[in-house]
Design a protein around this motif. Sequence first.
Motif, PDB file in Angstrom:
ATOM      1  N   ALA A  64       0.795  -1.288  -0.034  1.00 24.93           N
ATOM      2  CA  ALA A  64      -0.104  -0.190  -0.204  1.00 24.93           C
ATOM      3  C   ALA A  64       0.818   1.346   0.130  1.00 24.93           C
ATOM      4  N   THR A  65       2.029   1.208   0.666  1.00 24.72           N
ATOM      5  CA  THR A  65       2.724   2.240   0.708  1.00 24.72           C
ATOM      6  C   THR A  65       3.455   2.536  -0.531  1.00 24.72           C
ATOM      7  N   PHE A  66       3.931   1.607  -1.087  1.00 28.19           N
ATOM      8  CA  PHE A  66       4.760   1.771  -2.322  1.00 28.19           C
ATOM      9  C   PHE A  66       3.325   2.240  -3.576  1.00 28.19           C
ATOM     10  N   ALA A  67       2.322   1.496  -3.424  1.00 27.51           N
ATOM     11  CA  ALA A  67       1.334   2.011  -4.425  1.00 27.51           C
ATOM     12  C   ALA A  67       0.945   3.096  -4.294  1.00 27.51           C
ATOM     13  N   VAL A  68       0.734   3.873  -3.070  1.00 23.14           N
ATOM     14  CA  VAL A  68       0.227   5.149  -2.876  1.00 23.14           C
ATOM     15  C   VAL A  68       1.343   6.100  -3.390  1.00 23.14           C
ATOM     16  N   TRP A  69       2.447   5.829  -3.352  1.00 26.90           N
ATOM     17  CA  TRP A  69       3.351   6.771  -3.642  1.00 26.90           C
ATOM     18  C   TRP A  69       3.653   6.632  -5.218  1.00 26.90           C
ATOM     19  N   VAL A  70       3.487   5.748  -5.868  1.00 26.92           N
ATOM     20  CA  VAL A  70       3.557   5.536  -7.315  1.00 26.92           C
ATOM     21  C   VAL A  70       2.327   6.334  -7.827  1.00 26.92           C
TER      22      VAL A  70
END
Length: 195
Positions: A66-72
């Motif tokens: 989720a953290t990675f996807a939100v930043w992307v």
Amino acid sequence: DPAERRRGLRAELEKRQRRGILLFVFAGVVFRSEIAILLFTQLLVLFFRNRVFSIQTVVMNGLQSATFAVWVSFAIDSFFWWKPIWPELAGFYYNAIQGKSADWGTSPLGYYFSTLLPRLLLNPLILMVLIPMALMLPATRYSTRDLTLPSILFVAIYSLQPHKESRFIIYVVPPLTAAAALGASYIWTRRTKSL
């Protein structure tokens, strides 16, 4: 060595589970927020069937993805929208929290089950014959239940939203079709036998 083989199988299953969670969460955060409900129903069924290896692993992998996807999503979409935005959060807030999806029309509670799901699956034999048969047969019962239960729970939960469109539940078509295929395969491989 059987013990070593079991450990290897367990490690492979854990790896697949982690990968599935990462992909599910990424897709939900970046593309469609309702996928989070589908992930929840999948995990719920796995949990109650004692197939989740570790709640901590599920949570940690989910948070990392989720953290990675939100930043992307935030970086790319903010660039294209020319303002800071996470579109799926904005859409979820507008439609689900503020209830604005109802402005596009509402449907009765059972509309997904009575109208849209049969329309998506196209063939009435899938819902009326093949899936029920696959659920009853000992040879296909467990695989069919693994495919259908999370999907049906997802549609039931999503039915609580007043605005209904087939695009919101399209994700259940592949597992339900696969469950029907188990029933059809059972019939086909025994086609020369008597009733």
